[in-house]
Design a protein around this motif. Structure first.
Motif, PDB file in Angstrom:
ATOM      1  N   VAL A 274       0.837  -1.199   0.000  1.00 34.11           N
ATOM      2  CA  VAL A 274       0.000   0.000   0.000  1.00 34.11           C
ATOM      3  C   VAL A 274       0.873   1.250   0.000  1.00 34.11           C
ATOM      4  CG1 VAL A 274      -1.838   1.240   1.214  1.00 34.11           C
ATOM      5  CG2 VAL A 274      -1.775  -1.258   1.267  1.00 34.11           C
ATOM      6  N   ARG A 275       0.418   2.256  -0.753  1.00 35.81           N
ATOM      7  CA  ARG A 275       1.105   3.562  -0.790  1.00 35.81           C
ATOM      8  C   ARG A 275       0.080   4.662  -0.600  1.00 35.81           C
ATOM      9  NH1 ARG A 275       5.997   5.359  -3.151  1.00 35.81           N
ATOM     10  NH2 ARG A 275       6.426   7.389  -2.210  1.00 35.81           N
ATOM     11  N   ASN A 276       0.379   5.577   0.306  1.00 31.94           N
ATOM     12  CA  ASN A 276      -0.511   6.708   0.584  1.00 31.94           C
ATOM     13  C   ASN A 276      -0.237   7.825  -0.429  1.00 31.94           C
ATOM     14  OD1 ASN A 276      -1.949   8.875   1.575  1.00 31.94           O
ATOM     15  ND2 ASN A 276      -1.382   8.527   3.696  1.00 31.94           N
ATOM     16  N   LEU A 277      -1.167   7.979  -1.386  1.00 32.36           N
ATOM     17  CA  LEU A 277      -1.034   9.018  -2.421  1.00 32.36           C
ATOM     18  C   LEU A 277      -2.168  10.025  -2.326  1.00 32.36           C
ATOM     19  CD1 LEU A 277       0.026   6.792  -5.470  1.00 32.36           C
ATOM     20  CD2 LEU A 277       1.484   8.168  -3.985  1.00 32.36           C
ATOM     21  N   ILE A 278      -2.661  10.234  -1.125  1.00 30.20           N
ATOM     22  CA  ILE A 278      -3.746  11.211  -0.950  1.00 30.20           C
ATOM     23  C   ILE A 278      -3.287  12.612  -1.335  1.00 30.20           C
ATOM     24  CG2 ILE A 278      -5.167  12.366   0.798  1.00 30.20           C
ATOM     25  CD1 ILE A 278      -5.513   9.693   2.161  1.00 30.20           C
ATOM     26  N   ALA A 279      -2.017  12.921  -1.082  1.00 28.65           N
ATOM     27  CA  ALA A 279      -1.499  14.254  -1.414  1.00 28.65           C
ATOM     28  C   ALA A 279      -1.182  14.405  -2.895  1.00 28.65           C
ATOM     29  CB  ALA A 279      -0.247  14.547  -0.588  1.00 28.65           C
ATOM     30  N   HIS A 280      -1.201  13.324  -3.652  1.00 28.20           N
ATOM     31  CA  HIS A 280      -0.895  13.371  -5.085  1.00 28.20           C
ATOM     32  C   HIS A 280      -2.094  13.958  -5.837  1.00 28.20           C
ATOM     33  CE1 HIS A 280       0.097  12.142  -9.161  1.00 28.20           C
ATOM     34  NE2 HIS A 280       1.301  11.771  -8.748  1.00 28.20           N
ATOM     35  N   GLN A 281      -1.829  15.010  -6.610  1.00 28.30           N
ATOM     36  CA  GLN A 281      -2.921  15.718  -7.284  1.00 28.30           C
ATOM     37  C   GLN A 281      -3.712  14.822  -8.218  1.00 28.30           C
ATOM     38  OE1 GLN A 281      -4.014  18.803  -6.823  1.00 28.30           O
ATOM     39  NE2 GLN A 281      -2.488  19.344  -5.282  1.00 28.30           N
ATOM     40  N   GLY A 282      -3.023  13.895  -8.874  1.00 27.93           N
ATOM     41  CA  GLY A 282      -3.702  13.070  -9.861  1.00 27.93           C
ATOM     42  C   GLY A 282      -4.343  11.824  -9.303  1.00 27.93           C
ATOM     43  N   VAL A 283      -4.129  11.538  -7.993  1.00 27.48           N
ATOM     44  CA  VAL A 283      -4.646  10.289  -7.416  1.00 27.48           C
ATOM     45  C   VAL A 283      -5.639  10.567  -6.294  1.00 27.48           C
ATOM     46  CG1 VAL A 283      -4.031   8.083  -6.345  1.00 27.48           C
ATOM     47  CG2 VAL A 283      -2.489   9.144  -8.007  1.00 27.48           C
ATOM     48  N   ARG A 284      -5.183  11.291  -5.260  1.00 22.60           N
ATOM     49  CA  ARG A 284      -6.018  11.642  -4.124  1.00 22.60           C
ATOM     50  C   ARG A 284      -6.604  10.407  -3.445  1.00 22.60           C
ATOM     51  NH1 ARG A 284      -4.978  16.751  -2.418  1.00 22.60           N
ATOM     52  NH2 ARG A 284      -5.139  18.299  -4.084  1.00 22.60           N
ATOM     53  N   ALA A 285      -5.800   9.373  -3.270  1.00 28.77           N
ATOM     54  CA  ALA A 285      -6.298   8.134  -2.656  1.00 28.77           C
ATOM     55  C   ALA A 285      -5.123   7.331  -2.124  1.00 28.77           C
ATOM     56  CB  ALA A 285      -7.085   7.313  -3.663  1.00 28.77           C
ATOM     57  N   ILE A 286      -5.445   6.382  -1.258  1.00 28.57           N
ATOM     58  CA  ILE A 286      -4.475   5.382  -0.814  1.00 28.57           C
ATOM     59  C   ILE A 286      -4.601   4.209  -1.772  1.00 28.57           C
ATOM     60  CG2 ILE A 286      -3.847   3.792   1.033  1.00 28.57           C
ATOM     61  CD1 ILE A 286      -5.009   5.848   3.006  1.00 28.57           C
ATOM     62  N   VAL A 287      -3.507   3.895  -2.458  1.00 25.63           N
ATOM     63  CA  VAL A 287      -3.525   2.862  -3.496  1.00 25.63           C
ATOM     64  C   VAL A 287      -3.007   1.552  -2.900  1.00 25.63           C
ATOM     65  CG1 VAL A 287      -2.720   2.190  -5.783  1.00 25.63           C
ATOM     66  CG2 VAL A 287      -3.122   4.609  -5.250  1.00 25.63           C
ATOM     67  N   GLY A 288      -3.822   0.523  -3.005  1.00 16.89           N
ATOM     68  CA  GLY A 288      -3.449  -0.776  -2.467  1.00 16.89           C
ATOM     69  C   GLY A 288      -3.384  -1.840  -3.545  1.00 16.89           C
ATOM     70  N   HIS A 289      -2.357  -2.656  -3.498  1.00 14.27           N
ATOM     71  CA  HIS A 289      -2.231  -3.834  -4.356  1.00 14.27           C
ATOM     72  C   HIS A 289      -2.190  -5.041  -3.425  1.00 14.27           C
ATOM     73  CE1 HIS A 289      -0.821  -1.682  -8.117  1.00 14.27           C
ATOM     74  NE2 HIS A 289      -0.742  -0.738  -7.195  1.00 14.27           N
ATOM     75  N   HIS A 290      -3.062  -5.998  -3.660  1.00 13.24           N
ATOM     76  CA  HIS A 290      -2.916  -7.219  -2.866  1.00 13.24           C
ATOM     77  C   HIS A 290      -3.278  -8.426  -3.698  1.00 13.24           C
ATOM     78  CE1 HIS A 290      -7.249  -7.884  -1.656  1.00 13.24           C
ATOM     79  NE2 HIS A 290      -7.304  -6.604  -1.946  1.00 13.24           N
ATOM     80  N   ARG A 291      -2.623  -9.527  -3.329  1.00 14.51           N
ATOM     81  CA  ARG A 291      -2.764 -10.753  -4.095  1.00 14.51           C
ATOM     82  C   ARG A 291      -2.868 -11.944  -3.148  1.00 14.51           C
ATOM     83  NH1 ARG A 291       2.625 -11.201  -7.460  1.00 14.51           N
ATOM     84  NH2 ARG A 291       2.007  -9.055  -7.931  1.00 14.51           N
ATOM     85  N   ASP A 292      -3.449 -13.006  -3.662  1.00 15.66           N
ATOM     86  CA  ASP A 292      -3.588 -14.246  -2.909  1.00 15.66           C
ATOM     87  C   ASP A 292      -2.229 -14.958  -2.886  1.00 15.66           C
ATOM     88  OD1 ASP A 292      -4.080 -16.936  -2.136  1.00 15.66           O
ATOM     89  OD2 ASP A 292      -6.179 -16.725  -2.688  1.00 15.66           O
ATOM     90  N   ILE A 293      -1.668 -15.126  -1.687  1.00 11.83           N
ATOM     91  CA  ILE A 293      -0.377 -15.814  -1.560  1.00 11.83           C
ATOM     92  C   ILE A 293      -0.542 -17.095  -0.746  1.00 11.83           C
ATOM     93  CG2 ILE A 293       0.981 -13.688  -1.785  1.00 11.83           C
ATOM     94  CD1 ILE A 293       1.320 -13.817   1.312  1.00 11.83           C
ATOM     95  N   ASN A 294      -1.746 -17.650  -0.759  1.00 13.12           N
ATOM     96  CA  ASN A 294      -2.014 -18.823   0.071  1.00 13.12           C
ATOM     97  C   ASN A 294      -1.089 -19.988  -0.276  1.00 13.12           C
ATOM     98  OD1 ASN A 294      -3.903 -19.263   2.263  1.00 13.12           O
ATOM     99  ND2 ASN A 294      -4.587 -21.038   1.093  1.00 13.12           N
ATOM    100  N   ASP A 295      -0.892 -20.202  -1.575  1.00 18.81           N
ATOM    101  CA  ASP A 295      -0.008 -21.304  -1.992  1.00 18.81           C
ATOM    102  C   ASP A 295       1.425 -21.052  -1.528  1.00 18.81           C
ATOM    103  OD1 ASP A 295      -2.140 -22.557  -3.160  1.00 18.81           O
ATOM    104  OD2 ASP A 295      -1.700 -21.867  -5.186  1.00 18.81           O
ATOM    105  N   ARG A 296       1.855 -19.804  -1.641  1.00 19.93           N
ATOM    106  CA  ARG A 296       3.218 -19.477  -1.219  1.00 19.93           C
ATOM    107  C   ARG A 296       3.380 -19.653   0.286  1.00 19.93           C
ATOM    108  NH1 ARG A 296       5.114 -13.443  -1.874  1.00 19.93           N
ATOM    109  NH2 ARG A 296       4.500 -13.312   0.310  1.00 19.93           N
TER     110      ARG A 296
END
Length: 475
Positions: A274-296
């Motif tokens: 996760v990256r906090n980009l709320i202050a970024h003019q073009g995003v204004r949001a907290i951007v999260g990437h998550h994936r299933d790592i159950n097998d790993r």
């Protein structure tokens, strides 16, 4: 019904244009401004142009392919158009009508239409001027009419090029936009990661469509607080702290692993980046990437288990048991409670291997391991030290009698688990007990004491136990 109306309207439009032109020509003809050609020539040329303009006819001329046979179709239309304007008598002055054809073909075939229009227009005007020089009626005097034709040709070709370039740039921009959209779909919508956008109030405002394929939950169900409702209860305190770190340190990327309940009710491990980009003019949001790592995680757990446990019995191996004893002693020192160790050695086990074979011996070890584990408490650590030796770390014992009680239960359990068939070798068990008051011993010393007590017990006979520095007794 709407499609029928659109077709009728389109046909009416294509039919209205030649009628308007014919009306204008009739008026001009009345005032002697529309050449000397018979009026039916104008009618034939306009009807032919109207027919060629029909989409069905264009598709046939194109051979069924989008934009096919473009030079042929453009040349045919330019030829009809040029014949008409030279028949009117004003020659190249009216050749600006070719720009109307340019616009029409650009809509049909895109920017590549400008070259056929420019070339065919210049060629047609040149042929028309040859006809004027050969005596074709024209309202403009010679040689001025040829100068006008040259200027009109230059203007038509230049305008064709400028319009074609403008359309080409627009096409490239649209193609780049399509590639960007395709990339977005590939990376965000169809990728292996779930993408989330969270606003400043902590509410999820976007979840990528990948979520349904990965978790079984539709994206809309995960908006707002929906995703947080599926976090494992044991992981929720960590998730709260994780969220706080994201807001405290927006300058860095944060990562965490936690369990998410899928639509089938099973818990799967997910890795969140996760990256906090709320202050970024073009995003204004907290951007999260998550994936299933159950097998790993399962693979990691298997590797970790294999590294810390005995493959045959499933008990802790000797290295892990020593680490567990170190930790238990440290906890006992800080908590103020004693720690005990039981050291077990089987009696008569070699005879089992010699008489019944190693496979039978392995089964005996597995049975005894289950007995030892069952006789101990949940908080105790049980391990196989190697061969037919076992050890138990007693995590907090009130007194020696409590340790002796557990040792007696182990001996009784092993004896009860032995086969009663005549001639089948039976094994016994000798146990050494060592206790350490808080902060008075280390792991190696305590284990040596228990080992020494075990040998004391073994000298006195099988199925007994002895406490370090005390006389062994039989149960």
């Amino acid at each position: 019904m709407g499609a029928v109306v659109r077709v009728v309207a389109r046909r009416a439009r294509y039919g209205a244009e030649p009628l308007v032109v014919l009306l204008v020509l009739a008026v001009l003809r009345h005032f002697g401004l529309a050449g000397h050609a018979p009026f039916w020539v104008f009618v034939v040329l306009l009807v032919a142009g109207s027919v060629l303009q029909q989409p069905e006819i264009q598709r046939r001329l194109a051979g069924g392919a989008d934009g096919g046979r473009l030079w042929f179709r453009v040349g045919l239309r330019i030829a009809l158009n040029t014949t008409l304007i030279y028949a009117i008598g004003w020659g190249a002055v009216l050749a600006v009508a070719h720009l109307h054809l340019l616009s029409w073909f650009v809509r049909q075939a895109g920017s590549r239409a400008w070259r056929p229009v420019a070339v065919c227009s210049a060629t047609a005007i040149a042929i028309g001027e040859v006809a004027v020089a050969a005596g074709l009626f024209n309202y403009l005097p010679q040689p001025e009419v040829h100068g006008v034709a040259a200027l009109v040709t230059v203007g038509t070709v230049t305008t064709s090029y400028v319009l074609g370039e403008a359309v080409r740039q627009r096409e490239e921009a649209e193609a780049a936009l399509r590639r960007s959209e395709e990339l977005f779909r590939a990376v965000v919508q169809d990728g292996s990661d779930i993408i989330t956008l969270t606003d400043a109030d902590g509410r999820i405002v976007y979840v990528s469509p990948t979520a349904e394929r990965i978790t079984g939950h539709p994206p809309d169900a995960l908006l707002g607080d929906g995703l947080w409702a599926h976090i494992h209860p044991d992981d929720q305190p960590g998730a709260v702290e994780f969220n706080a770190r994201i807001h405290r340190h927006p300058e860095i990327e944060h990562a965490m692993e936690m369990r998410i309940r899928h639509a089938d009710g099973l818990w799967h491990w997910h890795e969140f980046v996760v990256r906090n980009l709320i202050a970024h003019q073009g995003v204004r949001a907290i951007v999260g990437h998550h994936r299933d790592i159950n097998d790993r995680r399962a693979a990691q757990d298997r590797i970790a288990y294999a590294a810390t446990h005995d493959a045959l019995t499933g008990l802790l191996n000797s290295t892990s048991l020593l680490l567990a004893l170190d930790q238990t002693l440290a906890d006992g020192a800080s908590g103020g409670y004693p720690v005990g160790v039981l050291f077990l050695d089987l009696d008569g086990f070699k005879q089992v291997n010699d008489v019944r074979g190693h496979a039978a011996g392995d089964r005996v070890l597995q049975t005894i391991s289950a007995v030892v584990r069952g006789a101990c408490r949940e908080r105790d650590a049980v391990g196989r030290m190697g061969g037919d030796e076992f050890a138990v770390v007693l995590n907090g014992v009130a007194h020696t009698e409590q340790a002796a009680s557990i040792a007696g239960a182990i001996i009784d359990g092993i004896d009860a688990a032995q086969p009663t068939d005549p001639g089948v070798p039976r094994v016994g068990c000798s146990i050494g007990i060592a206790l350490a008051e808080p902060g008075t011993s280390d792991a190696s010393s305590l284990l040596r004491q228990a080992d020494a007590a075990m040998y004391t017990s073994k000298r006195q006979g099988r199925n007994g136990y002895a406490v370090y520095a005390m006389t062994a007794t039989a149960p």
